[in-house]
Design a protein around this motif. Sequence first.
Motif, PDB file in Angstrom:
ATOM      1  N   GLY A   1      32.747  -0.472  62.588  1.00  0.00           N
ATOM      2  CA  GLY A   1      32.375  -0.741  64.004  1.00  0.00           C
ATOM      3  C   GLY A   1      32.559   0.181  65.099  1.00  0.00           C
ATOM      4  N   TRP A   2      33.948  -0.022  65.315  1.00  0.00           N
ATOM      5  CA  TRP A   2      34.510   1.255  66.007  1.00  0.00           C
ATOM      6  C   TRP A   2      34.377   2.571  66.190  1.00  0.00           C
ATOM      7  N   LEU A   3      33.700   2.777  64.732  1.00  0.00           N
ATOM      8  CA  LEU A   3      33.793   4.459  64.771  1.00  0.00           C
ATOM      9  C   LEU A   3      32.282   5.021  64.578  1.00  0.00           C
ATOM     10  N   SER A   4      31.764   3.386  64.482  1.00  0.00           N
ATOM     11  CA  SER A   4      30.300   4.022  64.871  1.00  0.00           C
ATOM     12  C   SER A   4      29.604   3.247  66.496  1.00  0.00           C
ATOM     13  N   ASP A   5      30.537   3.042  66.774  1.00  0.00           N
ATOM     14  CA  ASP A   5      30.678   3.073  68.639  1.00  0.00           C
ATOM     15  C   ASP A   5      31.222   4.854  69.260  1.00  0.00           C
ATOM     16  N   ARG A   6      32.544   4.747  68.891  1.00  0.00           N
ATOM     17  CA  ARG A   6      32.762   5.717  68.980  1.00  0.00           C
ATOM     18  C   ARG A   6      31.926   7.368  68.454  1.00  0.00           C
ATOM     19  N   THR A   7      30.824   6.913  67.332  1.00  0.00           N
ATOM     20  CA  THR A   7      29.949   8.166  67.381  1.00  0.00           C
ATOM     21  C   THR A   7      28.891   7.948  68.282  1.00  0.00           C
ATOM     22  N   ARG A   8      27.928   6.929  67.933  1.00  0.00           N
ATOM     23  CA  ARG A   8      26.810   6.538  69.860  1.00  0.00           C
ATOM     24  C   ARG A   8      26.254   6.987  68.728  1.00  0.00           C
ATOM     25  N   ASN A   9      26.125   6.351  66.881  1.00  0.00           N
ATOM     26  CA  ASN A   9      25.072   6.383  66.153  1.00  0.00           C
ATOM     27  C   ASN A   9      25.809   5.634  65.180  1.00  0.00           C
ATOM     28  N   ARG A  10      24.505   4.139  65.169  1.00  0.00           N
ATOM     29  CA  ARG A  10      24.587   3.476  63.859  1.00  0.00           C
ATOM     30  C   ARG A  10      23.967   3.967  62.849  1.00  0.00           C
TER      31      ARG A  10
ATOM     32  N   PRO B   1      31.392  -7.928  76.232  1.00  0.00           N
ATOM     33  CA  PRO B   1      31.519  -7.522  77.181  1.00  0.00           C
ATOM     34  C   PRO B   1      31.416  -6.278  77.778  1.00  0.00           C
ATOM     35  N   ARG B   2      31.715  -5.589  76.218  1.00  0.00           N
ATOM     36  CA  ARG B   2      31.268  -4.566  77.070  1.00  0.00           C
ATOM     37  C   ARG B   2      30.726  -3.096  75.950  1.00  0.00           C
ATOM     38  N   ALA B   3      29.114  -3.027  76.634  1.00  0.00           N
ATOM     39  CA  ALA B   3      28.631  -2.018  75.622  1.00  0.00           C
ATOM     40  C   ALA B   3      28.547  -0.900  74.410  1.00  0.00           C
ATOM     41  N   ARG B   4      30.391  -0.602  75.387  1.00  0.00           N
ATOM     42  CA  ARG B   4      30.767   0.386  74.762  1.00  0.00           C
ATOM     43  C   ARG B   4      32.147   0.410  73.210  1.00  0.00           C
ATOM     44  N   HIS B   5      32.009  -0.922  73.529  1.00  0.00           N
ATOM     45  CA  HIS B   5      32.984  -0.772  72.425  1.00  0.00           C
ATOM     46  C   HIS B   5      32.367  -2.395  71.191  1.00  0.00           C
ATOM     47  N   ARG B   6      31.069  -2.421  71.166  1.00  0.00           N
ATOM     48  CA  ARG B   6      30.480  -3.561  70.631  1.00  0.00           C
ATOM     49  C   ARG B   6      29.936  -4.248  69.391  1.00  0.00           C
ATOM     50  N   GLY B   7      30.384  -2.491  68.594  1.00  0.00           N
ATOM     51  CA  GLY B   7      30.875  -2.750  67.579  1.00  0.00           C
ATOM     52  C   GLY B   7      32.175  -3.099  66.943  1.00  0.00           C
TER      53      GLY B   7
ATOM     54  N   GLY C   1      22.536  -5.389  69.533  1.00  0.00           N
ATOM     55  CA  GLY C   1      22.508  -5.392  70.470  1.00  0.00           C
ATOM     56  C   GLY C   1      22.349  -3.840  71.089  1.00  0.00           C
ATOM     57  N   ASP C   2      22.433  -2.640  70.458  1.00  0.00           N
ATOM     58  CA  ASP C   2      22.192  -2.214  71.205  1.00  0.00           C
ATOM     59  C   ASP C   2      19.983  -1.873  71.321  1.00  0.00           C
ATOM     60  N   THR C   3      19.763  -2.601  71.343  1.00  0.00           N
ATOM     61  CA  THR C   3      18.408  -2.513  71.317  1.00  0.00           C
ATOM     62  C   THR C   3      17.107  -3.862  71.462  1.00  0.00           C
ATOM     63  N   ILE C   4      18.569  -5.317  71.311  1.00  0.00           N
ATOM     64  CA  ILE C   4      17.682  -6.648  71.727  1.00  0.00           C
ATOM     65  C   ILE C   4      17.972  -7.009  72.692  1.00  0.00           C
ATOM     66  N   PRO C   5      17.139  -7.627  74.145  1.00  0.00           N
ATOM     67  CA  PRO C   5      17.357  -7.532  75.032  1.00  0.00           C
ATOM     68  C   PRO C   5      17.706  -8.958  74.435  1.00  0.00           C
ATOM     69  N   ASP C   6      18.728  -9.742  75.650  1.00  0.00           N
ATOM     70  CA  ASP C   6      18.850 -10.966  75.949  1.00  0.00           C
ATOM     71  C   ASP C   6      17.746 -11.986  75.918  1.00  0.00           C
TER      72      ASP C   6
ATOM     73  N   MET D   1      30.449  -0.139  55.586  1.00  0.00           N
ATOM     74  CA  MET D   1      30.811   0.679  56.603  1.00  0.00           C
ATOM     75  C   MET D   1      28.647   0.735  56.904  1.00  0.00           C
ATOM     76  N   MET D   2      28.178  -0.158  55.668  1.00  0.00           N
ATOM     77  CA  MET D   2      26.751  -0.447  56.577  1.00  0.00           C
ATOM     78  C   MET D   2      26.550  -1.958  56.810  1.00  0.00           C
ATOM     79  N   LEU D   3      26.828  -2.436  56.732  1.00  0.00           N
ATOM     80  CA  LEU D   3      27.526  -3.799  58.274  1.00  0.00           C
ATOM     81  C   LEU D   3      27.858  -3.845  59.186  1.00  0.00           C
ATOM     82  N   ALA D   4      28.985  -3.157  59.617  1.00  0.00           N
ATOM     83  CA  ALA D   4      29.011  -3.938  61.376  1.00  0.00           C
ATOM     84  C   ALA D   4      28.315  -2.580  61.768  1.00  0.00           C
ATOM     85  N   PRO D   5      28.101  -1.671  61.583  1.00  0.00           N
ATOM     86  CA  PRO D   5      26.695  -0.559  62.495  1.00  0.00           C
ATOM     87  C   PRO D   5      25.546  -1.893  62.567  1.00  0.00           C
ATOM     88  N   LEU D   6      25.012  -2.532  61.419  1.00  0.00           N
ATOM     89  CA  LEU D   6      23.947  -2.939  61.212  1.00  0.00           C
ATOM     90  C   LEU D   6      23.807  -4.012  62.234  1.00  0.00           C
TER      91      LEU D   6
END
Length: 405
Positions: free
Chosen positions: A72-81, A339-345, A131-136, A121-126
């Motif tokens: 989850g953290w790695l997908s945050d850092r790379t910005r590539n899910r 609370p933080r999009a950049r740490h969502r994963g 959160g990146d794509t579906i609004p409240d 590796m599949m489930l965490a970024p999925l």
Amino acid sequence: MTIPETYPCQSVRFLLLYALAVAGGAVAYIPFLTVLLPVQVTRLAGSEDVSWLAYATLGGALMASLSNILFGWLSDRTRNRTAWIAIGMVLSGVLLVAMAKATTLTTLIALIATWQVGLNMMLAPLAAWAGDTIPDGQKGTLGGLLAFAPALGALAGAIVTIPGLAVAESRLWIVAALVAVMVLPVLAFGKPNALPHLMDDAVADAGSNDPHALKSRSSVIRMWLARLLIQIAEAALFAYLLFWFRSIDEGIGDNDTARIFTFVLAVAVPVALIVGRWSDRTGRPILPLMMASGMSATGLIVMAMAGSLAFAISGYVLFSLSASVFLSLHTSQTLRVLPRARHRGRDLGVFNLTNTVPSLIMPWLTLALVPVFGFAGLFWLLGGLAFVASVLLAGMLQSPAKTAN
């Protein structure tokens, strides 16, 4: 950054393909952990299969917890899910098929631990991708769609174990193929609408210090604890349901238990869809969670008081149906409070601990209570935990929010 009330929603196509991919994630582990792994352990361990299965499950749960946070953290850092999802899907599929080649228990346990790395590796970024794509305003609908995941996971397990359909090694190939068929479409054809405000931390920062806002630290803690408490009860029932039924009526078999379990999963899907859509339309994301956890507590209390099989089954159906709806909707609404999009994963990885920690807590609760107080004592305690979950969520209730749809 101000979010317009008419901000565009995510496409129905993406919602459906995403839900299919999440169901593929469930297919990746439910048939293996519930049916195929025990068979493999028995083949290698013989009469000591129960102990070795416990070791394998514990090691896998620990590896899953750590790797889910890591990826989850790695997908945050790379910005590539999507790249992580694709690589994890391939790696977990290859390792799953390799399980059939294990000739020793130590090899099998090592493969399980490595497979958990690929799986997460599949489930965490999925999970974070939602959160990146579906609004409240669509998270309730998403939660309803996610109710398909455990049902399809259980169905896959029933299919691959049809007598005469496939030998042990072929069953693993079938599972791996099903996962690919379910996950690949969202990667190839999902094409989500761009909703840039979902990736803007300034939106979250606006409410993070407000104790009444859903993105406050208090709300995050309440949501985490509520899920943990319900998951502890769910884990206990999953492991000991048949034993409890047989303590009431010795004539009930594993097939009867499986049919009850399947019925609950089937009913939970439309109920979660209806309730989730209602929460979107009314702007009440937490109320269904509070009510579902309260009904779970009621079901457990009925089970604690059950003196007949019919009464026992009624209590279990109420608990399991409520808990299934709760878990599906909670998964999607958790994205609302982070609370933080950049740490969502990474943060979702921490929430994932509520799925693995109960497997460490539940055996000790059972060993401490059942020999002394019977299953009734265990259910009274679990009912109390579920009630606490409802109280925690009640503290998050707000006035109805305006939604985009």
